[in-house]
Design a protein around this motif. Structure first.
Motif, short mmCIF file in Angstrom:
data_model
loop_
_atom_site.label_atom_id
_atom_site.label_comp_id
_atom_site.label_asym_id
_atom_site.label_seq_id
_atom_site.Cartn_x
_atom_site.Cartn_y
_atom_site.Cartn_z
N MET A 1 0.84 -1.19 0.00
CA MET A 1 0.00 0.00 0.00
C MET A 1 0.88 1.25 0.00
SD MET A 1 -1.30 0.09 4.01
CE MET A 1 -2.01 1.73 3.88
N ASN A 2 0.36 2.34 -0.57
CA ASN A 2 1.06 3.61 -0.49
C ASN A 2 0.97 4.13 0.93
OD1 ASN A 2 1.62 3.63 -3.28
ND2 ASN A 2 -0.39 4.50 -3.73
N ARG A 3 2.03 4.80 1.36
CA ARG A 3 2.01 5.31 2.74
C ARG A 3 0.90 6.32 2.93
NH1 ARG A 3 7.13 7.16 3.39
NH2 ARG A 3 6.64 9.34 2.98
N THR A 4 0.24 6.22 4.05
CA THR A 4 -0.85 7.14 4.37
C THR A 4 -0.77 7.54 5.83
OG1 THR A 4 -3.25 7.49 4.15
CG2 THR A 4 -2.52 5.37 5.03
N SER A 5 -1.33 8.69 6.16
CA SER A 5 -1.30 9.18 7.54
C SER A 5 -2.72 9.46 8.02
CB SER A 5 -0.44 10.45 7.65
OG SER A 5 -0.93 11.47 6.79
N ILE A 6 -2.97 9.09 9.27
CA ILE A 6 -4.28 9.28 9.88
C ILE A 6 -4.10 10.02 11.20
CG2 ILE A 6 -6.35 8.17 10.78
CD1 ILE A 6 -5.60 5.67 9.19
N ALA A 7 -4.77 11.15 11.35
CA ALA A 7 -4.81 11.85 12.63
C ALA A 7 -6.04 11.40 13.39
CB ALA A 7 -4.84 13.36 12.42
N LEU A 8 -5.87 11.08 14.65
CA LEU A 8 -7.01 10.75 15.52
C LEU A 8 -7.31 12.00 16.34
CD1 LEU A 8 -5.29 7.92 15.12
CD2 LEU A 8 -7.21 7.10 16.49
N PHE A 9 -8.53 12.53 16.15
CA PHE A 9 -8.79 13.86 16.67
C PHE A 9 -10.23 14.02 17.12
CE2 PHE A 9 -9.62 18.52 15.66
CZ PHE A 9 -9.04 18.96 16.83
N ASN A 10 -10.38 14.64 18.27
CA ASN A 10 -11.66 15.13 18.77
C ASN A 10 -11.33 16.28 19.68
OD1 ASN A 10 -14.06 15.63 20.18
ND2 ASN A 10 -14.67 13.49 20.16
N ASN A 11 -11.99 17.42 19.52
CA ASN A 11 -11.63 18.55 20.36
C ASN A 11 -12.30 18.51 21.73
OD1 ASN A 11 -14.07 19.25 19.03
ND2 ASN A 11 -13.75 21.41 19.49
N LYS A 12 -12.87 17.34 22.07
CA LYS A 12 -13.30 17.09 23.44
C LYS A 12 -12.37 16.03 24.03
CE LYS A 12 -16.66 14.86 26.35
NZ LYS A 12 -15.81 13.90 27.05
N GLY A 13 -11.80 16.33 25.18
CA GLY A 13 -10.89 15.37 25.80
C GLY A 13 -11.63 14.27 26.54
N GLY A 14 -10.87 13.26 26.95
CA GLY A 14 -11.41 12.21 27.80
C GLY A 14 -12.22 11.14 27.09
N VAL A 15 -12.10 11.04 25.75
CA VAL A 15 -12.88 10.02 25.03
C VAL A 15 -12.06 8.78 24.71
CG1 VAL A 15 -14.47 11.70 24.04
CG2 VAL A 15 -12.39 11.08 22.78
N GLY A 16 -10.80 8.73 25.15
CA GLY A 16 -9.98 7.56 24.89
C GLY A 16 -9.20 7.63 23.59
N LYS A 17 -8.92 8.84 23.12
CA LYS A 17 -8.24 9.03 21.83
C LYS A 17 -6.84 8.42 21.82
CE LYS A 17 -6.83 13.12 21.44
NZ LYS A 17 -5.44 12.77 21.85
N THR A 18 -6.06 8.70 22.86
CA THR A 18 -4.69 8.18 22.90
C THR A 18 -4.67 6.67 23.06
OG1 THR A 18 -3.87 10.27 23.79
CG2 THR A 18 -2.48 8.34 24.12
N THR A 19 -5.57 6.15 23.88
CA THR A 19 -5.67 4.69 24.02
C THR A 19 -6.02 4.04 22.69
OG1 THR A 19 -6.36 4.89 26.33
CG2 THR A 19 -6.91 2.83 25.22
N LEU A 20 -6.92 4.68 21.94
CA LEU A 20 -7.29 4.17 20.62
C LEU A 20 -6.10 4.20 19.67
CD1 LEU A 20 -9.52 3.16 18.72
CD2 LEU A 20 -10.09 5.55 18.25
N THR A 21 -5.34 5.30 19.67
CA THR A 21 -4.16 5.42 18.81
C THR A 21 -3.16 4.31 19.12
OG1 THR A 21 -4.44 7.84 18.82
CG2 THR A 21 -2.34 6.98 18.04
N TYR A 22 -2.89 4.12 20.40
CA TYR A 22 -1.91 3.12 20.85
C TYR A 22 -2.30 1.72 20.40
CZ TYR A 22 0.68 0.31 24.33
OH TYR A 22 1.49 -0.62 24.95
N HIS A 23 -3.57 1.37 20.60
CA HIS A 23 -4.01 0.01 20.26
C HIS A 23 -4.13 -0.20 18.75
CE1 HIS A 23 -4.79 -0.16 24.57
NE2 HIS A 23 -4.81 -1.47 24.43
N LEU A 24 -4.55 0.83 18.03
CA LEU A 24 -4.59 0.71 16.58
C LEU A 24 -3.18 0.53 16.01
CD1 LEU A 24 -7.19 3.20 15.06
CD2 LEU A 24 -7.09 0.73 14.75
N ALA A 25 -2.22 1.25 16.57
CA ALA A 25 -0.84 1.12 16.09
C ALA A 25 -0.36 -0.32 16.25
CB ALA A 25 0.07 2.08 16.85
N HIS A 26 -0.61 -0.89 17.42
CA HIS A 26 -0.19 -2.27 17.66
C HIS A 26 -0.96 -3.25 16.77
CE1 HIS A 26 2.65 -2.19 21.08
NE2 HIS A 26 2.10 -1.02 21.33
#
Length: 348
Positions: free
Chosen positions: A1-26
């Motif tokens: 696949m061609n390299r692609t970048s995805i930003a995980l973003f919500n301007n409300k905190g506390g929804v588990g964004k970083t946890t989601l990023t970490y687990h999706l990466a793995h």
């Protein structure tokens, strides 16, 4: 696949964004992709999830308070995953201090096929610099363009260095200048949401702002970028949203939760996509609903691994191990759906 970048973003905190990023990466790594995770949140939560305290000391080149007070001896240098001064804040320091362009930094290899471009609390110092340069880019100011494209060029260099197939960008929960520079560097945007008033209000603010940033960059800045200069396209294609469930049974949402859940498709279509609201029950932009795995998080934190990789030796015993297996299935399904959505948007 061609390299692609995805930003995980919500301007409300506390929804588990970083946890989601970490687990999706793995999980993307488990699916055979080479993954670069990028921490562009000045809180550096993703970096803290990926590295232990000794590694963070080495990376940030700051001894702990106890070490400074002489209460404990300094930690020995870490051999392996990290080196001091290799964060995104270090990369932009020459621009911030007026001494040059972005410095070269190397991502840390967390495991085979998974890399981290580490963040730092010092990145917050870059906010004012980015804010002041934004409108100068409209006039084609080269220094302003160099500043505003710094994240894009740092990520591009790191992704090329490790041969990344996919880049996941974690950003903070706001609409400030750091996030603007981070998001214009992203090909796509995935939005984790909670089914509540705050997420809906956040969507209402976020969607029009993303469209404004995209339009301004593509129409006012890109035509003025010098030939041969690497600048992002500001694609920011909305991939869809992921509902992060609160603590309740997945098959029996309470009435208040259900009420907000029903409103999300219409708000997402109107605010993020700029389209008229969908028919009742149309949830084609919802990629997944993830149940709450809060009981697994302490075990995962102590073991320094994703929740779906927990073993009996990590304390995941009996029924907890079945929960781990459910977690694996959900995150694998989410990762596969994200890849399918990207292929669909690419016309594949």
């Amino acid at each position: 696949m061609n390299r692609t970048s995805i930003a995980l973003f919500n301007n409300k905190g506390g929804v588990g964004k970083t946890t989601l990023t970490y687990h999706l990466a793995h999980m993307f790594r488990r699916l055979g992709l080479t993954v670069l995770a990028v921490d562009l949140d000045p809180q550096a939560n993703l970096t803290s999830m990926c590295l232990d305290e000794t590694e963070l000391e080495e990376l940030w080149e700051n001894g702990s308070e106890l070490t400074a007070q002489g209460a404990v001896p300094p930690a020995p240098p870490v051999a392996g995953r990290v080196r001091g001064g290799q964060t995104i804040a270090d990369a932009v320091r020459p621009i911030l201090e007026g001494t040059g362009d972005v410095a070269s930094v190397s991502p840390a290899e967390l495991q085979a096929g998974l890399w981290l471009l580490a963040g730092s609390l010092d990145l917050s110092r870059f906010e004012d610099k980015l804010s002041g340069e934004w409108f100068r880019t409209f006039a084609g100011d080269i220094a302003a363009i160099r500043t505003t494209t710094a994240f894009h060029r740092i990520v591009e260099q790191a992704a090329e260095e490790v041969g990344a197939d996919i880049v996941l960008i974690d950003v903070g929960p706001n609409l400030g200048a750091i996030n603007r520079a981070a998001l214009i560097a992203a090909d796509s945007v995935l939005m984790p949401l909670a089914a509540d008033l705050f997420s809906l209000k956040g969507l209402s603010n976020l969607g029009p702002t993303l469209r404004d940033w995209r339009r301004d960059w593509q129409q006012l800045v890109l035509p003025r970028v010098p030939a041969g200069f690497s600048a992002p396209r500001a694609g920011m294609r909305p991939l869809g949203y992921v509902i992060m469930q609160p603590e309740m049974r997945l098959d029996r949402p309470v009435k208040a939760y259900e009420r907000w859940l029903e409103r999300i498709p219409r708000v997402y279509s109107a605010a993020v996509l700029g389209e008229s609201g969908p028919e009742q029950g149309d949830e084609r932009h919802r990629i997944a609903t993830l149940r709450n795995y809060r009981s697994l998080m302490p075990l995962a934190h102590d073991a320094r691994k994703p929740m779906f990789d927990l073993k009996a030796a990590d304390g995941a015993l009996g029924s907890t191990q079945k929960y781990v297996q459910t977690c694996y299935r959900e995150f694998r399904g989410l990762a596969e759906k994200v890849l399918a959505r990207m292929e669909e948007l690419d016309g594949g």
